[in-house]
Design an enzyme around this catalytic site. Structure first.
Site, PDB file in Angstrom:
ATOM      1  N   LYS A 109       0.811  -1.227   0.000  1.00 42.79           N
ATOM      2  CA  LYS A 109       0.000   0.000   0.000  1.00 42.79           C
ATOM      3  C   LYS A 109       0.844   1.276   0.000  1.00 42.79           C
ATOM      4  O   LYS A 109       0.410   2.302  -0.515  1.00 42.79           O
ATOM      5  CB  LYS A 109      -0.931   0.016   1.222  1.00 42.79           C
ATOM      6  N   ASP A 136      -9.897   3.141   1.625  1.00 38.78           N
ATOM      7  CA  ASP A 136     -10.004   2.716   3.032  1.00 38.78           C
ATOM      8  C   ASP A 136     -10.528   3.882   3.894  1.00 38.78           C
ATOM      9  O   ASP A 136     -11.203   3.653   4.895  1.00 38.78           O
ATOM     10  CB  ASP A 136      -8.636   2.281   3.587  1.00 38.78           C
TER      11      ASP A 136
HETATM   12  P1  NAP Z   1       0.569  -3.057   7.398  1.00 40.51           P
HETATM   13  O1  NAP Z   1       0.704  -1.821   6.608  1.00 40.51           O
HETATM   14  O2  NAP Z   1       1.481  -4.208   7.131  1.00 40.51           O
HETATM   15  O3  NAP Z   1       0.686  -2.633   8.974  1.00 40.51           O
HETATM   16  C1  NAP Z   1       0.639  -3.617   9.969  1.00 40.51           C
HETATM   17  C2  NAP Z   1       0.518  -2.949  11.339  1.00 40.51           C
HETATM   18  O4  NAP Z   1       0.318  -3.974  12.304  1.00 40.51           O
HETATM   19  C3  NAP Z   1       1.770  -2.207  11.760  1.00 40.51           C
HETATM   20  O5  NAP Z   1       1.393  -1.154  12.603  1.00 40.51           O
HETATM   21  C4  NAP Z   1       2.540  -3.274  12.537  1.00 40.51           C
HETATM   22  O6  NAP Z   1       3.385  -2.767  13.527  1.00 40.51           O
HETATM   23  C5  NAP Z   1       1.399  -3.971  13.243  1.00 40.51           C
HETATM   24  N1  NAP Z   1       1.778  -5.351  13.579  1.00 40.51           N
HETATM   25  C6  NAP Z   1       2.012  -6.364  12.716  1.00 40.51           C
HETATM   26  N2  NAP Z   1       2.338  -7.475  13.400  1.00 40.51           N
HETATM   27  C7  NAP Z   1       2.315  -7.139  14.702  1.00 40.51           C
HETATM   28  C8  NAP Z   1       2.590  -7.859  15.919  1.00 40.51           C
HETATM   29  N3  NAP Z   1       2.958  -9.157  15.899  1.00 40.51           N
HETATM   30  N4  NAP Z   1       2.485  -7.210  17.089  1.00 40.51           N
HETATM   31  C9  NAP Z   1       2.127  -5.896  17.127  1.00 40.51           C
HETATM   32  N5  NAP Z   1       1.867  -5.163  16.014  1.00 40.51           N
HETATM   33  C10 NAP Z   1       1.959  -5.785  14.817  1.00 40.51           C
HETATM   34  O7  NAP Z   1      -0.902  -3.652   7.287  1.00 40.51           O
HETATM   35  P2  NAP Z   1      -2.271  -2.839   7.060  1.00 40.51           P
HETATM   36  O8  NAP Z   1      -2.579  -2.749   5.623  1.00 40.51           O
HETATM   37  O9  NAP Z   1      -2.200  -1.587   7.867  1.00 40.51           O
HETATM   38  O10 NAP Z   1      -3.335  -3.862   7.700  1.00 40.51           O
HETATM   39  C11 NAP Z   1      -3.447  -4.028   9.103  1.00 40.51           C
HETATM   40  C12 NAP Z   1      -4.653  -4.901   9.408  1.00 40.51           C
HETATM   41  O11 NAP Z   1      -5.849  -4.255   8.989  1.00 40.51           O
HETATM   42  C13 NAP Z   1      -4.638  -6.250   8.680  1.00 40.51           C
HETATM   43  O12 NAP Z   1      -5.162  -7.214   9.557  1.00 40.51           O
HETATM   44  C14 NAP Z   1      -5.571  -6.044   7.511  1.00 40.51           C
HETATM   45  O13 NAP Z   1      -6.192  -7.244   7.090  1.00 40.51           O
HETATM   46  C15 NAP Z   1      -6.599  -5.113   8.156  1.00 40.51           C
HETATM   47  N6  NAP Z   1      -7.285  -4.263   7.153  1.00 40.51           N
HETATM   48  C16 NAP Z   1      -8.635  -4.364   7.082  1.00 40.51           C
HETATM   49  C17 NAP Z   1      -9.315  -3.550   6.203  1.00 40.51           C
HETATM   50  C18 NAP Z   1     -10.811  -3.656   6.136  1.00 40.51           C
HETATM   51  O14 NAP Z   1     -11.400  -3.115   5.196  1.00 40.51           O
HETATM   52  N7  NAP Z   1     -11.452  -4.273   7.098  1.00 40.51           N
HETATM   53  C19 NAP Z   1      -8.640  -2.636   5.382  1.00 40.51           C
HETATM   54  C20 NAP Z   1      -7.260  -2.575   5.481  1.00 40.51           C
HETATM   55  C21 NAP Z   1      -6.576  -3.407   6.376  1.00 40.51           C
HETATM   56  P3  NAP Z   1       4.942  -2.432  13.217  1.00 40.51           P
HETATM   57  O15 NAP Z   1       4.926  -1.123  12.483  1.00 40.51           O
HETATM   58  O16 NAP Z   1       5.559  -2.368  14.551  1.00 40.51           O
HETATM   59  O17 NAP Z   1       5.449  -3.577  12.359  1.00 40.51           O
END
Ligand code: NAP
Length: 284
Positions: free
Chosen positions: A68, A104
């Site tokens: 993204k 989003d």
């Molecule tokens: P991303 O850009 O990869 O960011 C992941 C985030 O989660 C970062 O803040 C990361 O922290 C944190 N994280 C990952 N593993 C972790 C762990 N083991 N312990 C603590 N923090 C952790 O992903 P994203 O696109 O933001 O997506 C995040 C979540 O939202 C996913 O589950 C995705 O499926 C969901 N999502 C849902 C929608 C929807 O429409 N419902 C839309 C978008 C995303 P660090 O920076 O410390 O690595």
């Protein structure tokens, strides 16, 4: 005979993505000749993959983990909101130009609307600082909310805060001020993958975090009740998983690609049917 419009979602992993089922159902009922497919792509293959989508004339595509933020380097134009938050989840191709958007933001706003959260003096705590958190924080600040942000990687949280339109309060997970912010908050949002996949048993709530009855708790993870939502329900909070946001961001992508409003209920039902199929497969 003309070939159907082609659409895709790029990212990795995509095994359980609901987007193909959701969009193909919406195209079918709208009478649009189109095909939407999963296009798995690792980070090192992103430039090659985007070139392929461009040359094969895809009308549009969605972008998910982990592209993204990095996708911005391969696009010709970026919509203002997506540029402000530095994250794109939807690309439209027109006359060979690839333009990035972030639906989003709207998806989260519509999910919040459906919860009828009181926006006057909204105080929120957001867990996470990745692509999804960027959209959530942007939407909350735009609605006039105050945001406390918690992330494992503090520098990533600081980067998000530096780009934000208004100040964001960053806290460590063991900071007593965070526990107070959680108790004062009207809204808590999990924007991390804690609660899904191999992290299914984990919750973003700090060990001493106390949930107050009446607080609204929104988990962007969807498809099952996460430990965070279960605890929130037991504590008398109002809860919602990420499915509504997923459907609403998908509906906004569909509008950008086709200039047609999709049948949102058809999209929602296609997601629910797909989730049931996945559940049946994992127990059989
Ligand atoms: P991303 O850009 O990869 O960011 C992941 C985030 O989660 C970062 O803040 C990361 O922290 C944190 N994280 C990952 N593993 C972790 C762990 N083991 N312990 C603590 N923090 C952790 O992903 P994203 O696109 O933001 O997506 C995040 C979540 O939202 C996913 O589950 C995705 O499926 C969901 N999502 C849902 C929608 C929807 O429409 N419902 C839309 C978008 C995303 P660090 O920076 O410390 O690595």
């Amino acid at each position: 005979m003309t070939s159907p419009n082609r659409f895709a979602i790029i990212g990795n992993p995509l095994d359980h993505s609901l987007s193909p089922a959701m969009h193909n159902a919406a195209f079918r009922v709208a009478g649009i000749d189109a095909r939407y497919e999963a296009f798995p792509l690792d980070s090192r293959d992103l430039p090659r993959g985007v070139r392929q989508l461009r040359h094969e004339g895809y009308t549009g595509f969605n972008v998910t983990i982990p592209h993204k933020e990095s996708i911005l380097n391969y696009l010709d134009e970026i919509d203002r909101d997506a540029a402000d938050i530095g994250a794109v989840n939807t690309v439209v191709q027109s006359d060979g130009i690839l333009k990035g958007h972030n639906t989003d933001i709207t998806g989260f706003e519509r999910a919040l609307e459906s919860l009828h959260v009181d926006l006057v003096s909204l105080k929120a705590v957001v867990f996470g600082a990745g692509g999804a958190a960027r959209a959530v924080v942007h939407a909350l600040l735009r609605l006039g909310g105050q945001v406390t942000l918690v992330n494992r990687d503090r520098e990533r949280a600081r980067r998000l805060a530096r780009q934000a339109v208004r100040p964001v309060d960053i806290r460590k997970s063991d900071d007593p001020a965070l526990l107070e912010a959680i108790e004062r908050a009207s809204l808590l949002v999990n924007a991390t993958p804690l609660g899904m996949g191999h992290l299914a048993e984990r919750s973003p709530l700090p060990p001493d975090g106390r949930l107050i009855p009446g607080t609204t708790v929104l988990d962007l993870v969807y498809g099952h009740r996460t430990p965070f939502l279960n605890l929130a329900s037991l504590s008398g909070c109002r809860t919602m998983d990420g499915l509504e946001m997923l459907v609403q961001q998908g509906a906004e992508s569909f509008r950008l690609w086709t200039r047609v409003g999709p049948d949102i209920e058809v999209m929602r039902q296609a997601c629910l049917a797909q989730l049931q199929t996945v559940e049946r497969c994992s127990v059989s």
